[in-house]
Enzyme design. Structure first.
Site, PDB file in Angstrom:
ATOM      1  NE  ARG A 240      -3.265   2.474   2.810  1.00 56.06           N
ATOM      2  CZ  ARG A 240      -3.115   3.305   3.839  1.00 56.06           C
ATOM      3  NH1 ARG A 240      -2.360   2.966   4.879  1.00 56.06           N
ATOM      4  NH2 ARG A 240      -3.715   4.467   3.852  1.00 56.06           N
TER       5      ARG A 240
ATOM      6  CD  GLU B  74      -1.377   3.887   8.208  1.00 58.36           C
ATOM      7  OE1 GLU B  74      -1.035   4.290   9.346  1.00 58.36           O
ATOM      8  OE2 GLU B  74      -1.582   4.651   7.251  1.00 58.36           O
TER       9      GLU B  74
ATOM     10  CE1 TYR C  20       0.328   2.643  13.631  1.00 59.19           C
ATOM     11  CE2 TYR C  20      -1.688   3.619  12.780  1.00 59.19           C
ATOM     12  CZ  TYR C  20      -0.406   3.144  12.571  1.00 59.19           C
ATOM     13  OH  TYR C  20       0.143   3.159  11.317  1.00 59.19           O
TER      14      TYR C  20
ATOM     15  CG  HIS D  25      -0.824   9.016   3.710  1.00 58.43           C
ATOM     16  ND1 HIS D  25      -1.016   7.665   3.959  1.00 58.43           N
ATOM     17  CD2 HIS D  25      -0.333   9.517   4.873  1.00 58.43           C
ATOM     18  CE1 HIS D  25      -0.631   7.374   5.192  1.00 58.43           C
ATOM     19  NE2 HIS D  25      -0.199   8.488   5.773  1.00 58.43           N
TER      20      HIS D  25
ATOM     21  CG  ASN E  72      -4.888   3.346   8.908  1.00 53.87           C
ATOM     22  OD1 ASN E  72      -5.057   2.369   8.173  1.00 53.87           O
ATOM     23  ND2 ASN E  72      -4.420   4.495   8.473  1.00 53.87           N
TER      24      ASN E  72
ATOM     25  CD  GLU F 226      -4.192   7.581   9.936  1.00 53.32           C
ATOM     26  OE1 GLU F 226      -3.608   8.622  10.275  1.00 53.32           O
ATOM     27  OE2 GLU F 226      -3.804   6.449  10.285  1.00 53.32           O
TER      28      GLU F 226
HETATM   29  O1  IFM Z   1       2.987   7.437  10.130  1.00 58.11           O
HETATM   30  C1  IFM Z   1       1.609   7.512  10.333  1.00 58.11           C
HETATM   31  C2  IFM Z   1       0.869   7.373   9.023  1.00 58.11           C
HETATM   32  O2  IFM Z   1       1.250   8.339   8.114  1.00 58.11           O
HETATM   33  C3  IFM Z   1      -0.611   7.517   9.248  1.00 58.11           C
HETATM   34  N1  IFM Z   1      -1.056   6.632  10.284  1.00 58.11           N
HETATM   35  C4  IFM Z   1      -0.335   6.627  11.524  1.00 58.11           C
HETATM   36  C5  IFM Z   1       1.139   6.431  11.263  1.00 58.11           C
HETATM   37  C6  IFM Z   1       1.914   6.423  12.595  1.00 58.11           C
HETATM   38  O3  IFM Z   1       1.732   7.626  13.272  1.00 58.11           O
END
Ligand code: IFM
Length: 451
Positions: free
Chosen positions: A95, A363, A312, A139, A310, A184
Site C-alpha cells: 500500500r 495500518e 494503533y 495521504h 488503521n 485518516e
Molecule cells: O505514520 C503515520 C501514518 O502516516 C498515518 N497513520 C499513523 C502512522 C503512525 O503515526
C-alpha cells in the site's frame, strides 16, 4: 475502573508468536504500507511543487527534530531496490500513496505526465514482482497552492481532489487492486486545523469541521471517478479508529468517552455508513457546525467496496481527558499497546453498521527506539506487537467480521510527521546517513509468518 474484555486467548489457540498465515482465511492479503511524503524525498523533481508539508516543515518549531521530507528515504530514486525488498519479505501486497503535487502541480488544472510516470513504474514494478498494488490518493500532501485558497476549508478543494483522483485512476486503471480516496481524514482535519499539530497547523474548530466535511465530500466526488476509470478495482476510504473507553463508571467519564468516540470514530463512520453526522456529537459542537449542503450526505454515503481501518491503540477517557491505565505498556509514541482493542473495534463496527463493507486493516504497527547492532536490529517488542495484533484480528474474523487483509505500518522507518525521524515504525531499518536498508528481526518474523 476501566472496562476491558478478557485478554487471555483460549488454551487451544496457537500462541501469537506461532501464528502463520495459514491460520487466516484463504485469500487473506498480507502487506506492508507507506506514504508518499514520508518516504519519497525528491521534493522538487520532475515537476513536483511544494505540498503543505513542505511549507509546514519550513516553519520553525513545527517538527521536533527540525527535519522535513525533502529527502526522507530517497525512495523516489531507490524505488526498484525498495520493491525488491518488498518482494523479498514475501508479502502479497504493498500500500503506497500518490503525491497530488507530483500529478497536478498547480492543485487543479494540467496533469504532469512525469508525476504519473513514477507511479506507473511503481505499479508495474510491483505487478512484475507478483505484489498487488494498493493505492491511497490522499495521504496529507495537499498542493500548497490549494492551501493558499483555504485548503480543505474551501469546498472547491473537494472538486479539485476528484479531478486529481480521475487523472490517477485514468492512468493506473485496473492494474491497482484497491484505491483508497483518503487516509485518516481525522488527522487531515482535526489534528491539522483544530489541534495544530499537522499541516497547515491552525487552531480553529470551525475550520477543522469544515475541512472534515469537505474531505468527506472529496471522497464522495472521487469515488465515481475511480469507478469510471478503474471499474475492476476496489474503491473505498481509510479511517483511523480505536475504541474510546470510559476511564471509570462515573457519569462524567462515560459522557466524555462518548464524546471522544463521536469526534474520533463516529464523525467519519456515520456519514459514510449511515448518511448522517452523529446527533449527540453534533449537538456538542453545534456552534461550529460544518457547512453541509443539500445532497452532500447522500453522496457521502454511497456504497464502498471496502473500509480501510488503521488501528494503533484505544483511548481511555475521563472527564479531564485521556488517561493511561495503570500498568499500561506503551510504544515510543506513548500509545498504549492494546491488541484487544482491535478485536473490540472490529466487533463493534460489525454490530453497529449494517452497511459495513469488507474491511482491510490498512495500518497497524509500533514505533520503538530501535538500534542497530552490526547487521542486526533486535526489536522483539515490535514482533510481539505485530503477532498479538494479528491474533486479535484473527479472533475478530473467527467471530464473523469480514476482514480481507492486513498491512503492517510501515515497510521501513520514515518521516514520522511532527516527530521527524525520531520515531521508527519500520520493519526495515533505515540508516538515514547512508540510506542503507536493514531487515529488523520483526521483518524476519513477518517473512517467516508469511512463508
Ligand atoms: O505514520 C503515520 C501514518 O502516516 C498515518 N497513520 C499513523 C502512522 C503512525 O503515526
Amino acid at each position: 475502573m476501566t472496562r476491558t474484555l478478557p485478554q487471555t486467548p483460549p488454551a487451544s489457540r496457537p500462541l501469537p508468536a506461532d501464528l502463520t498465515r495459514r491460520d487466516f482465511p484463504a485469500g487473506f492479503v498480507f502487506g506492508v504500507a507507506t506514504s508518499s511524503y514520508q518516504i519519497e524525498g525528491a521534493a522538487a523533481e520532475d515537476g513536483r511543487t511544494p505540498s503543505i508539508w513542505d511549507v509546514f516543515c519550513a516553519e520553525p518549531g513545527r517538527i521536533s527534530d527540525g527535519s522535513s521530507g525533502a529527502v526522507a528515504c530517497d525512495h523516489y530514486h531507490r524505488w526498484e531496490q525498495d520493491l525488491d525488498l518488498i518482494a523479498a519479505l514475501g508479502v502479497d501486497a504493498y500500500r503506497f500513496s500518490v503525491a497530488w503535487p507530483r500529478v497536478v502541480p498547480a492543485g487543479r488544472g494540467p496533469v504532469n505526465p512525469a508525476g504519473l510516470d513514477f507511479y506507473e513504474r511503481l505499479t508495474d514494478g510491483l505487478l512484475a514482482r507478483g505484489v498487488q498494488p494498493h493505492v491511497t490518493l490522499y495521504h496529507w500532501d495537499l498542493p500548497a497552492t490549494l492551501q493558499d485558497a483555504g485548503g480543505w476549508t474551501n469546498r472547491d478543494t473537494a472538486h479539485a481532489f476528484a479531478e486529481y483522483a480521475a487523472a490517477v485512476a485514468a492512468r493506473l486503471g485496473n492494474r491497482v487492486v484497491s484505491y483508497a480516496t483518503l487516509n485518516e481524514p481525522w488527522c487531515s482535519s482535526i489534528l491539522s486545523y483544530e489541534l495544530g499539530e499537522h499541516a497547515p497547523g491552525t487552531r480553529d474548530r470551525a475550520a477543522a469541521l469544515s475541512a472534515a466535511h469537505h474531505l468527506m465530500l472529496g471522497h464522495a466526488l472521487a469515488l465515481p471517478e475511480i469507478r469510471r476509470h478503474a471499474p475492476q478495482s476496489q474503491a473505498g476510504i481509510v479511517l483511523n479508529l480505536g475504541p474510546q473507553e470510559s476511564a471509570s463508571d462515573r457519569p462524567e467519564d462515560i459522557r466524555a468517552a462518548r464524546h471522544a468516540d463521536g469526534r474520533f470514530n463516529r464523525w467519519f463512520l456515520d456519514p459514510l455508513l449511515r448518511g448522517e453526522y452523529p446527533a449527540d456529537t453534533w449537538a456538542d459542537v453545534a456552534v461550529d457546525a460544518p457547512p453541509v449542503q443539500d445532497g452532500d450526505l447522500t453522496l457521502i454515503a454511497a456504497p464502498m467496496d471496502f473500509l480501510g481501518v488503521n488501528y494503533y491503540s484505544r483511548g481511555v477517557i475521563g472527564a479531564q481527558g485521556g488517561v493511561l491505565p495503570e500498568g499500561a505498556r506503551v510504544t515510543d509514541m506513548g500509545w498504549e499497546i492494546h491488541p484487544q482493542g482491535l478485536t473490540d473495534l472490529l466487533l463493534r463496527l460489525n454490530a453497529d453498521y449494517p452497511n459495513l463493507p469488507p474491511v482491510y486493516i490498512t495500518e497497524n504497527g509500533a514505533a520503538f527506539a530501535d538500534e542497530r547492532s552490526g547487521d542486526r536490529v533486535h526489536d522483539p517488542r515490535r514482533t510481539e506487537f505485530l503477532s498479538t495484533h494479528l491474533d486479535a484480528l484473527l479472533r475478530a474474523t473467527q467471530a464473523g467480521v469480514d476482514v480481507r487483509g492486513y498491512f503492517a505500518w510501515s515497510l521501513m522507518d520514515n518521516f514520522e510527521w511532527a516527530h521527524g525521524y525520531q520515531k521508527r515504525f519500520g520493519l526495515v531499518y533505515v540508516d538515514y546517513a547512508t540510506q542503507e536498508r536493514l531487515l529488523k528481526d520483526s521483518a524476519l518474523w513477518y517473512q517467516a509468518f508469511l512463508k
